[in-house]
Design a protein around this motif. Structure first.
Motif, mmCIF file in Angstrom:
data_model
loop_
_atom_site.group_PDB
_atom_site.id
_atom_site.type_symbol
_atom_site.label_atom_id
_atom_site.label_comp_id
_atom_site.label_asym_id
_atom_site.label_seq_id
_atom_site.Cartn_x
_atom_site.Cartn_y
_atom_site.Cartn_z
ATOM 1 N N GLY A 1 -18.251 15.172 27.436
ATOM 2 C CA GLY A 1 -17.728 16.562 28.173
ATOM 3 C C GLY A 1 -18.411 17.743 27.446
ATOM 4 N N ASN A 2 -17.889 18.893 27.995
ATOM 5 C CA ASN A 2 -18.287 20.068 27.081
ATOM 6 C C ASN A 2 -17.578 19.990 25.996
ATOM 7 O OD1 ASN A 2 -16.311 22.057 27.040
ATOM 8 N ND2 ASN A 2 -16.681 22.073 29.328
ATOM 9 N N LEU A 3 -18.595 20.772 24.805
ATOM 10 C CA LEU A 3 -18.116 20.612 23.345
ATOM 11 C C LEU A 3 -16.889 21.234 23.604
ATOM 12 C CD1 LEU A 3 -19.105 20.339 20.507
ATOM 13 C CD2 LEU A 3 -20.183 22.377 20.713
ATOM 14 N N HIS A 4 -16.559 22.403 24.092
ATOM 15 C CA HIS A 4 -15.410 22.784 23.988
ATOM 16 C C HIS A 4 -14.007 21.791 24.194
ATOM 17 C CE1 HIS A 4 -12.126 25.894 25.166
ATOM 18 N NE2 HIS A 4 -12.705 26.924 24.303
ATOM 19 N N ASP A 5 -14.274 21.282 25.158
ATOM 20 C CA ASP A 5 -13.259 20.536 25.638
ATOM 21 C C ASP A 5 -12.911 19.180 24.545
ATOM 22 O OD1 ASP A 5 -12.508 21.903 27.679
ATOM 23 O OD2 ASP A 5 -13.556 20.591 29.271
ATOM 24 N N ILE A 6 -14.144 18.751 23.864
ATOM 25 C CA ILE A 6 -13.928 17.799 23.279
ATOM 26 C C ILE A 6 -13.355 18.074 21.826
ATOM 27 C CG2 ILE A 6 -15.333 16.230 21.723
ATOM 28 C CD1 ILE A 6 -15.759 15.087 24.465
ATOM 29 N N VAL A 7 -13.837 19.303 21.482
ATOM 30 C CA VAL A 7 -12.993 19.753 20.301
ATOM 31 C C VAL A 7 -11.558 20.125 20.299
ATOM 32 C CG1 VAL A 7 -13.202 21.864 18.658
ATOM 33 C CG2 VAL A 7 -15.307 20.645 19.271
ATOM 34 N N LEU A 8 -11.440 20.866 21.499
ATOM 35 C CA LEU A 8 -9.907 21.365 21.599
ATOM 36 C C LEU A 8 -9.100 20.306 22.205
ATOM 37 C CD1 LEU A 8 -10.384 25.073 22.573
ATOM 38 C CD2 LEU A 8 -9.263 24.160 20.422
ATOM 39 N N ARG A 9 -9.665 19.186 23.067
ATOM 40 C CA ARG A 9 -8.628 18.362 23.611
ATOM 41 C C ARG A 9 -9.548 17.004 23.705
ATOM 42 N NH1 ARG A 9 -8.052 23.042 26.509
ATOM 43 N NH2 ARG A 9 -9.869 22.739 27.260
ATOM 44 N N PRO A 10 -9.485 16.540 22.194
ATOM 45 C CA PRO A 10 -10.226 15.181 22.076
ATOM 46 C C PRO A 10 -9.222 14.144 22.644
ATOM 47 C CG PRO A 10 -9.272 16.056 19.954
ATOM 48 C CD PRO A 10 -9.314 17.078 20.853
ATOM 49 N N GLN A 11 -9.752 13.228 23.278
ATOM 50 C CA GLN A 11 -9.037 12.291 24.070
ATOM 51 C C GLN A 11 -8.697 10.784 23.162
ATOM 52 O OE1 GLN A 11 -7.083 12.954 26.673
ATOM 53 N NE2 GLN A 11 -7.851 14.886 26.432
ATOM 54 N N ASP B 1 -9.417 8.173 20.110
ATOM 55 C CA ASP B 1 -9.559 8.093 18.465
ATOM 56 C C ASP B 1 -10.805 8.324 17.982
ATOM 57 O OD1 ASP B 1 -6.908 7.489 18.653
ATOM 58 O OD2 ASP B 1 -7.039 5.374 17.963
ATOM 59 N N LEU B 2 -12.195 7.864 18.642
ATOM 60 C CA LEU B 2 -13.166 8.251 18.114
ATOM 61 C C LEU B 2 -13.642 10.055 17.932
ATOM 62 C CD1 LEU B 2 -15.835 7.234 16.750
ATOM 63 C CD2 LEU B 2 -16.757 7.405 19.396
ATOM 64 N N ALA B 3 -13.243 10.348 19.251
ATOM 65 C CA ALA B 3 -13.520 11.836 19.199
ATOM 66 C C ALA B 3 -12.226 12.456 18.226
ATOM 67 C CB ALA B 3 -13.225 12.463 20.686
ATOM 68 N N LYS B 4 -11.302 12.018 18.226
ATOM 69 C CA LYS B 4 -10.156 12.760 17.390
ATOM 70 C C LYS B 4 -10.743 12.483 15.518
ATOM 71 C CE LYS B 4 -6.205 12.042 20.383
ATOM 72 N NZ LYS B 4 -5.066 11.328 20.376
ATOM 73 N N SER B 5 -11.432 11.374 15.463
ATOM 74 C CA SER B 5 -11.710 11.119 14.187
ATOM 75 C C SER B 5 -13.057 11.959 13.797
ATOM 76 C CB SER B 5 -11.902 9.572 13.806
ATOM 77 O OG SER B 5 -13.024 9.161 14.492
ATOM 78 N N PHE B 6 -13.888 12.313 14.661
ATOM 79 C CA PHE B 6 -14.918 12.965 14.504
ATOM 80 C C PHE B 6 -14.586 14.410 14.374
ATOM 81 C CE2 PHE B 6 -18.155 9.787 15.238
ATOM 82 C CZ PHE B 6 -18.950 10.458 14.359
ATOM 83 N N VAL B 7 -13.841 15.143 15.280
ATOM 84 C CA VAL B 7 -13.066 16.456 15.244
ATOM 85 C C VAL B 7 -12.192 16.744 14.415
ATOM 86 C CG1 VAL B 7 -12.064 18.196 16.704
ATOM 87 C CG2 VAL B 7 -13.505 16.701 17.751
ATOM 88 N N GLY B 8 -11.437 15.562 14.041
ATOM 89 C CA GLY B 8 -10.297 15.948 13.234
ATOM 90 C C GLY B 8 -10.532 15.308 11.668
ATOM 91 N N GLY B 9 -10.973 14.209 11.713
ATOM 92 C CA GLY B 9 -11.065 13.752 10.285
ATOM 93 C C GLY B 9 -12.543 13.703 9.656
ATOM 94 N N SER B 10 -13.043 14.847 10.452
ATOM 95 C CA SER B 10 -14.545 14.876 9.901
ATOM 96 C C SER B 10 -14.824 15.743 8.781
ATOM 97 C CB SER B 10 -15.386 15.469 11.248
ATOM 98 O OG SER B 10 -15.044 16.960 11.363
ATOM 99 N N GLY B 11 -15.999 15.847 8.027
ATOM 100 C CA GLY B 11 -16.650 16.203 6.989
ATOM 101 C C GLY B 11 -15.456 16.753 6.056
ATOM 102 N N ALA B 12 -15.396 18.193 6.456
ATOM 103 C CA ALA B 12 -14.723 18.982 5.405
ATOM 104 C C ALA B 12 -13.403 18.612 5.337
ATOM 105 C CB ALA B 12 -14.828 20.497 6.027
ATOM 106 N N VAL B 13 -12.561 18.324 6.384
ATOM 107 C CA VAL B 13 -11.401 17.736 6.338
ATOM 108 C C VAL B 13 -11.144 16.474 5.500
ATOM 109 C CG1 VAL B 13 -9.350 16.922 7.697
ATOM 110 C CG2 VAL B 13 -10.813 18.722 8.417
ATOM 111 N N ILE B 14 -11.962 15.466 5.765
ATOM 112 C CA ILE B 14 -11.687 14.323 4.988
ATOM 113 C C ILE B 14 -12.040 14.779 3.268
ATOM 114 C CG2 ILE B 14 -13.099 12.099 4.371
ATOM 115 C CD1 ILE B 14 -13.210 11.776 7.304
ATOM 116 N N ASN B 15 -13.026 15.331 3.032
ATOM 117 C CA ASN B 15 -13.487 15.848 1.770
ATOM 118 C C ASN B 15 -12.431 16.582 1.037
ATOM 119 O OD1 ASN B 15 -15.851 14.641 1.847
ATOM 120 N ND2 ASN B 15 -17.014 16.504 2.395
ATOM 121 N N THR B 16 -11.645 17.389 1.641
ATOM 122 C CA THR B 16 -10.521 18.120 1.387
ATOM 123 C C THR B 16 -9.626 17.142 0.989
ATOM 124 O OG1 THR B 16 -11.039 20.225 2.722
ATOM 125 C CG2 THR B 16 -8.802 19.863 1.738
#
Ligand SMILES: Nc1ncnc2c1ncn2[C@@H]1O[C@H](COP(=O)(O)OP(=O)(O)OP(=O)(O)O)[C@@H](O)[C@H]1O
Length: 353
Positions: free
Chosen positions: A231-241, A243-258
């Motif tokens: 989908g468009n980037l905005h929707d994927i970031v703000l409304r990930p459906q 688990d994969l999208a959630k883990s990329f948007v949510g548990g991604s890079g900086a968050v996991i490192n933190t």
């Protein structure tokens, strides 16, 4: 108008144990001209195999592939002649993680090499190669050898070479994965500039959501050979459906490192970690205080960030919420009503559950 259309594309490989690997499974993609389309997934998801079907460097086992109005493959059968395919491929540039430059010839010769079938005279080829180097801001390095350049500069040479035949499409296969953050930024900015100035369509393969967030218009998330969500980037970031999208948007890079660096003890029964993602324009800046006043939960901030998605400020907060189950439920309700995308994580940054 779609410049790349893939319908029900499959790629199977026979591996040494006689088992079939379904590297790409029933993929449908429609990529609009002039956009930057990100294909994101972990290693082995099938991203490279999939994009290599666009220029038939990888023949699909089944499916239909249409590029720039020409059908290359119909129902698994190649219908474009090899000669026409060769011509069509010149309009599809490609860049790679390891640059693939020839180290024994100079930078300008590397770019000129791509023009050897162009029908131009030697003088014209040199002038064009220099012009391309100017486009990527490397004219002053024309007579250097690749080895004398930084990784970022080498990738810019590879981009100049990929643009030599004035392609309509540029495929970038992990082009920034071997670069440091500063060079990564420069290459991504250059790709954005090229999209805008040349109306180039760019297919960007990466395992880094940060790169996608910086320049992509559309995004597809890939896992085990399949497109799980697009989908468009905005929707994927703000409304990930997914688990994969959630883990990329949510548990991604900086968050996991933190979360890793915090080394949090196992969460207590009344503690929950959430990642909150929201458009700053739509959400009140005082949500953390509001939660305390309205719901009575204690909210500790673990991480906060604001980034621009196509000019729109998007906030990400990582919070630890303390409260009993009823208050936790009220917290979730409050956040959802406030247009905040909530993803529950465990203390290591993985999706909860
Ligand atoms: N030529 C091949 N023969 C057999 N299996 C292959 C071949 N090419 C790829 N594969 C398998 O297909 C799957 C997808 O690989 P692919 O390289 O497309 O993934 P990817 O998402 O691009 O990952 P990476 O970023 O690590 O390259 C993997 O399981 C890989 O081992």
């Amino acid at each position: 108008m779609a410049i790349i259309e893939l319908k029900h594309v499959n790629v199977d490989f026979a591996n040494h144990t006689d088992k079939t690997v379904h590297a790409v499974h029933d993929v449908n993609l429609s990529i609009e001209k002039g956009t930057i389309f990100g294909i994101v997934g972990f290693s082995g998801a099938g991203k490279s195999t999939l994009v290599r079907t666009i220029n038939l460097l990888q023949k699909p086992t089944a499916g239909t592939i249409k590029v720039n109005g020409t059908e290359f493959i119909k129902d698994g059968q190649q219908i474009i002649t090899n000669k026409n395919l060769q011509i069509a491929r010149r309009k599809i540039g490609m860049i790679f993680q390891n640059f693939n430059l020839l180290n024994e010839i100079t930078v300008i010769e590397n770019v000129a090499f791509a023009l050897k079938h162009s029908g131009l005279k030697e003088k014209e080829i040199n002038a064009k190669a220099l012009q391309l180097l100017e486009l990527v801001d490397l004219k002053d390095k024309a007579n250097f050898y690749p080895i004398q350049l930084s990784g970022g500069q080498q990738q810019r040479v590879a981009i100049a070479r990929a643009l030599a035949n004035e392609p309509d499409i540029l495929i970038s296969d992990e082009a920034t994965s071997a670069l440091d953050p500063q060079n990564t930024q420069q290459i991504l900015s250059l790709l954005k500039k090229l999209q805008q100035e040349l109306n180039l369509t760019i297919v960007l393969i990466t395992h880094e959501m940060a790169a996608v967030k910086q320049i992509c218009d559309q995004v597809a998330l890939m896992q085990l050979g399949e497109i799980v969500e697009q989908g468009n980037l905005h929707d994927i970031v703000l409304r990930p459906q997914s688990d994969l999208a959630k883990s990329f948007v949510g548990g991604s890079g900086a968050v996991i490192n933190t979360l890793k660096s915090l080394k949090l003890a196992e969460l207590k029964d009344n503690e929950v970690i959430y990642q909150l993602v929201y458009s700053m324009a739509n959400v009140t800046k005082t949500i953390v205080i509001d939660l305390y006043h309205e719901i009575g939960v204690e909210v500790s901030m673990l991480y906060g960030n604001v980034e621009l998605l196509d000019g729109e400020p998007i906030g990400t907060l990582l919070v630890l919420v303390k409260g009993n189950p009823t208050k936790q439920e009220a917290t979730l309700k409050f956040l959802k009503e406030a247009n905040v995308t909530v993803t529950r994580l465990d203390e290591k940054g993985n999706l909860y559950g």
